[in-house]
Design a protein around this motif. Structure first.
Motif, mmCIF file in Angstrom:
data_model
loop_
_atom_site.group_PDB
_atom_site.id
_atom_site.type_symbol
_atom_site.label_atom_id
_atom_site.label_comp_id
_atom_site.label_asym_id
_atom_site.label_seq_id
_atom_site.Cartn_x
_atom_site.Cartn_y
_atom_site.Cartn_z
ATOM 1 N N LEU A 78 0.858 -1.180 0.000
ATOM 2 C CA LEU A 78 0.000 0.000 0.000
ATOM 3 C C LEU A 78 0.896 1.232 0.000
ATOM 4 N N VAL A 79 0.676 2.143 -0.960
ATOM 5 C CA VAL A 79 1.471 3.366 -1.049
ATOM 6 C C VAL A 79 0.515 4.552 -1.058
ATOM 7 N N VAL A 80 0.634 5.405 -0.043
ATOM 8 C CA VAL A 80 -0.207 6.594 0.062
ATOM 9 C C VAL A 80 0.707 7.809 0.122
ATOM 10 N N ASN A 81 0.546 8.718 -0.843
ATOM 11 C CA ASN A 81 1.297 9.962 -0.807
ATOM 12 C C ASN A 81 0.882 10.733 0.438
ATOM 13 N N GLY A 82 1.839 11.310 1.125
ATOM 14 C CA GLY A 82 1.570 12.007 2.376
ATOM 15 C C GLY A 82 0.613 13.173 2.266
ATOM 16 N N CYS A 83 0.451 13.734 1.084
ATOM 17 C CA CYS A 83 -0.463 14.861 0.886
ATOM 18 C C CYS A 83 -1.860 14.407 0.489
ATOM 19 N N SER A 84 -2.063 13.109 0.366
ATOM 20 C CA SER A 84 -3.403 12.590 0.072
ATOM 21 C C SER A 84 -4.294 12.808 1.280
ATOM 22 N N ILE A 85 -5.593 12.842 1.041
ATOM 23 C CA ILE A 85 -6.576 12.980 2.115
ATOM 24 C C ILE A 85 -7.560 11.826 1.973
ATOM 25 N N ILE A 86 -7.797 11.135 3.084
ATOM 26 C CA ILE A 86 -8.697 9.980 3.092
ATOM 27 C C ILE A 86 -9.828 10.284 4.065
ATOM 28 N N GLY A 87 -11.069 10.194 3.585
ATOM 29 C CA GLY A 87 -12.233 10.492 4.411
ATOM 30 C C GLY A 87 -12.553 9.393 5.418
ATOM 31 N N ASP A 88 -13.705 9.501 6.039
ATOM 32 C CA ASP A 88 -14.157 8.554 7.061
ATOM 33 C C ASP A 88 -14.634 7.245 6.429
ATOM 34 N N ASN A 89 -14.445 6.170 7.154
ATOM 35 C CA ASN A 89 -14.992 4.856 6.814
ATOM 36 C C ASN A 89 -14.604 4.373 5.428
ATOM 37 N N CYS A 90 -13.341 4.525 5.085
ATOM 38 C CA CYS A 90 -12.843 4.052 3.792
ATOM 39 C C CYS A 90 -12.257 2.650 3.930
ATOM 40 N N PHE A 91 -12.264 1.904 2.849
ATOM 41 C CA PHE A 91 -11.779 0.532 2.806
ATOM 42 C C PHE A 91 -10.757 0.454 1.682
ATOM 43 N N ILE A 92 -9.501 0.216 2.049
ATOM 44 C CA ILE A 92 -8.426 0.168 1.061
ATOM 45 C C ILE A 92 -7.802 -1.218 1.073
ATOM 46 N N ARG A 93 -7.769 -1.851 -0.089
ATOM 47 C CA ARG A 93 -7.185 -3.185 -0.203
ATOM 48 C C ARG A 93 -5.717 -3.097 -0.632
ATOM 49 N N HIS A 94 -5.064 -4.236 -0.650
ATOM 50 C CA HIS A 94 -3.633 -4.337 -0.932
ATOM 51 C C HIS A 94 -3.260 -3.855 -2.335
ATOM 52 N N SER A 95 -1.991 -3.523 -2.466
ATOM 53 C CA SER A 95 -1.395 -3.089 -3.739
ATOM 54 C C SER A 95 -2.059 -1.849 -4.320
ATOM 55 N N THR A 96 -2.508 -0.971 -3.468
ATOM 56 C CA THR A 96 -3.161 0.260 -3.894
ATOM 57 C C THR A 96 -2.187 1.422 -3.793
ATOM 58 N N THR A 97 -2.274 2.344 -4.753
ATOM 59 C CA THR A 97 -1.423 3.528 -4.752
ATOM 60 C C THR A 97 -2.277 4.776 -4.842
ATOM 61 N N LEU A 98 -2.025 5.710 -3.935
ATOM 62 C CA LEU A 98 -2.598 7.053 -4.002
ATOM 63 C C LEU A 98 -1.406 7.976 -4.168
ATOM 64 N N GLY A 99 -1.199 8.512 -5.358
ATOM 65 C CA GLY A 99 0.019 9.272 -5.596
ATOM 66 C C GLY A 99 -0.177 10.500 -6.444
ATOM 67 N N ASN A 100 0.900 11.285 -6.543
ATOM 68 C CA ASN A 100 0.874 12.466 -7.393
ATOM 69 C C ASN A 100 1.710 12.209 -8.642
ATOM 70 N N ILE A 101 1.782 13.193 -9.509
ATOM 71 C CA ILE A 101 2.514 13.050 -10.762
ATOM 72 C C ILE A 101 3.658 14.055 -10.787
ATOM 73 N N ARG A 102 4.838 13.595 -11.140
ATOM 74 C CA ARG A 102 5.973 14.502 -11.281
ATOM 75 C C ARG A 102 5.960 15.071 -12.704
ATOM 76 N N LEU A 103 5.970 16.382 -12.789
ATOM 77 C CA LEU A 103 5.923 17.067 -14.077
ATOM 78 C C LEU A 103 7.330 17.261 -14.637
ATOM 79 N N ASP A 104 7.425 17.624 -15.903
ATOM 80 C CA ASP A 104 8.716 17.803 -16.565
ATOM 81 C C ASP A 104 9.598 18.834 -15.877
ATOM 82 N N ASP A 105 8.991 19.870 -15.289
ATOM 83 C CA ASP A 105 9.779 20.909 -14.634
ATOM 84 C C ASP A 105 10.233 20.514 -13.224
ATOM 85 N N GLY A 106 9.922 19.295 -12.802
ATOM 86 C CA GLY A 106 10.328 18.804 -11.490
ATOM 87 C C GLY A 106 9.306 19.034 -10.389
ATOM 88 N N SER A 107 8.256 19.791 -10.690
ATOM 89 C CA SER A 107 7.209 20.013 -9.695
ATOM 90 C C SER A 107 6.234 18.832 -9.710
#
Length: 182
Positions: A78-107
């Motif tokens: 399970l990989v969750v980006n630290g800036c992600s927000i997860i609401g109440d009563n959520c169910f997350i199964r294995h091998s799940t990713t919540l992530g951001n995208i790195r842009l060409d300019d490095g941001s």
């Protein structure tokens, strides 16, 4: 304080790994409040990182905003980006990713925001500044790159809404609003 630490206990009933991870996460969370707590909690944060991330293979940074009642099913890869927000009563199964995208300019783009009562199948990838509404189910193996509205079932790569669920009488609000951690 005790009720805060064990707020996910009943949700993860019969799931020892889920219970352990969520208790350890809730104990680490005060370190994100201010620098004093971070320094005070440093030995525990090292323990948390070693045990939860390295040995249990669950990347759930202590500064991630997580509502009550998070269920971690088969907690592995399970990989969750630290800036992600997860609401109440959520169910997350294995091998799940919540992530951001790195842009060409490095941001980076923003991170996903999950509403309340969201259920993610195994191997779901939610990438970028995506909002998942309340009462949403996302099928296994789906790749989500666009917002999913409330009361929906989404599947596929890229994920698309295949069904609209009957709305719950009282719609809960999103547990947390996005904010920048300094």
């Amino acid at each position: 304080m005790i009720s805060y630490i064990f707020q996910d206990w009943e949700t993860n009933k019969g799931n020892l790994k889920g219970r352990l991870v969520m208790v350890l996460f809730r104990l680490a969370r005060p370190a994100s409040i201010n620098k004093f707590f971070r320094v005070l909690w440093l030995p525990y944060l090292i323990f948390y990182k070693l045990l939860v991330e390295w040995f249990m293979c669950i990347e759930l940074p202590h500064w991630t905003k997580v509502g009550k009642g998070l269920y971690i099913g088969h907690g592995h890869a399970l990989v969750v980006n630290g800036c992600s927000i997860i609401g109440d009563n959520c169910f997350i199964r294995h091998s799940t990713t919540l992530g951001n995208i790195r842009l060409d300019d490095g941001s980076y783009t923003g991170s996903p925001i999950l509403g309340n009562n969201v259920e993610l199948g195994s191997n779901v990838c939610i990438i970028g500044e995506v909002r998942i509404g309340n009462n949403v189910k996302i099928g296994a193996g789906s790749v989500v790159v666009k917002d999913i509205p409330d009361n929906s079932v989404a599947v596929g790569n890229p994920a698309r809404v295949i069904k609209t669920l009957k709305p719950i009488a009282v719609q809960p609000k999103l547990a947390y609003q996005p904010e920048v951690l300094v």
